[in-house]
Design an enzyme around this catalytic site. Structure first.
Site, PDB file in Angstrom:
ATOM      1  N   HIS A   1       3.312   7.828   4.531  1.00 34.24           N
ATOM      2  CA  HIS A   1       4.733   8.111   4.363  1.00 34.24           C
ATOM      3  C   HIS A   1       5.422   8.223   5.720  1.00 34.24           C
ATOM      4  O   HIS A   1       4.852   8.740   6.686  1.00 34.24           O
ATOM      5  CB  HIS A   1       4.922   9.388   3.544  1.00 34.24           C
ATOM      6  CG  HIS A   1       4.524   9.218   2.113  1.00 34.24           C
ATOM      7  ND1 HIS A   1       3.209   9.222   1.702  1.00 34.24           N
ATOM      8  CD2 HIS A   1       5.279   8.981   0.989  1.00 34.24           C
ATOM      9  CE1 HIS A   1       3.156   9.019   0.391  1.00 34.24           C
ATOM     10  NE2 HIS A   1       4.388   8.865  -0.057  1.00 34.24           N
TER      11      HIS A   1
ATOM     12  N   ASP B   1       5.877   4.648   2.962  1.00 31.81           N
ATOM     13  CA  ASP B   1       6.882   4.800   1.911  1.00 31.81           C
ATOM     14  C   ASP B   1       8.027   5.693   2.378  1.00 31.81           C
ATOM     15  O   ASP B   1       7.869   6.560   3.240  1.00 31.81           O
ATOM     16  CB  ASP B   1       6.256   5.433   0.666  1.00 31.81           C
ATOM     17  CG  ASP B   1       5.430   4.454  -0.135  1.00 31.81           C
ATOM     18  OD1 ASP B   1       5.159   3.350   0.363  1.00 31.81           O
ATOM     19  OD2 ASP B   1       5.034   4.798  -1.273  1.00 31.81           O
TER      20      ASP B   1
END
Length: 277
Positions: free
Chosen positions: A230, A83
């Site tokens: 992430h 992400d």
């Protein structure tokens, strides 16, 4: 003769009742073990039935979810998802490690950040990774109106498509911070999106040591598996080689989310088998 027939019918009825009871218990156990949220809500699923904790919705899930395949055939596929970003320093490092490991991944990119690093956005795709939608500005979608949610999703896609041609930009999205409501999901579905959540969140959005992240992923591995990570975390980059090696030694193959959805029924993704790697 009639007495034998009645006994046979009674025995058959009891056997059928026992089988139905066992099936029902199995379905209840399956859903009792299921995560609070599904890993994937496709664009054709009923958002309320898929996400609500109400008794009625839970009953619907028990009755209508397709039973997973036999365990022996559950696919050992894992999709690493990243992400946020892209980021000028961390994302190139991440791409180099993924390239060295020959692992494709799915990047949920923020439109605003892609505008800042257009060449890096294109490089992510050129390295064989999938690009998906993480909204334009990364807001808390559960705080926005339906119109604002729709704008964030579609405007984010518009930006990404300036730099990358990937069908996933218009079909796969993930709510920022994992914050959403049933209405959020319905808006995304109406815009043509599958909402992609995860099977495992090792928490790399916090300050966590690489070894801690690796141990969490190894302990919570499932077949299949969507792992939430992430892009802007050095610890995540540092633990990748160990985690990838463990998955591969356990017989897993790395795929993008799009490939996972094409190969595996959604019910199997949402009710995976826990495994040890």
């Amino acid at each position: 003769m009639a007495r034998v027939t009645r006994r046979s019918l009674l025995a058959g009825a009891l056997a059928l009742a026992a089988a139905l009871f066992a099936y029902g218990i199995g379905r209840l156990v399956l859903h009792a073990r299921a995560p609070v949220i599904p890993a994937v809500v496709t664009r054709t699923m009923n958002a309320h039935d898929a996400l609500s904790r109400d008794l009625g919705a839970r009953v619907q899930r028990v009755l209508h979810d397709r039973p997973p395949a036999e365990r022996a055939s559950w696919p050992r596929l894992v999709a690493l998802t990243f992400d946020d970003g892209p980021y000028g320093v961390e994302t190139p490092l991440l791409l180099d490690v993924l390239g060295d490991l020959q692992v494709p991944a799915t990047f949920f990119l923020i439109g605003r950040d892609a505008q800042q690093f257009p060449e890096l956005t294109a490089r992510i795709a050129a390295r064989g990774n999938e690009i998906a939608d993480h909204t334009l500005t990364h807001p808390d979608l559960d705080r926005l109106s339906p119109a604002q949610v729709r704008y964030e999703i579609l405007a984010g896609a518009d930006v990404l498509e300036r730099y990358v041609h990937d069908p996933a930009i218009r079909t796969l999205m993930r709510p920022p911070h994992g914050r959403f409501t049933e209405e959020t999901v319905r808006v995304a579905q109406q815009a043509g999106y599958h909402v992609i959540l995860w099977n495992d969140d090792p928490g790399d959005w916090r300050s966590v040591a690489p070894q801690t992240l690796a141990k969490h992923i190894e302990k919570d591995a499932s077949a299949p598996d969507i792992v939430l990570l992430h892009s802007g975390r050095i610890a995540t980059i540092e633990m990748l080689a160990e985690v990838v090696g463990r998955f591969r030694r356990a017989g897993f193959r790395f795929v993008t989310v799009g490939e996972l959805l094409r190969r595996v029924h959604t019910a199997v993704i949402n009710h995976p088998e826990r495994v040890t790697i």
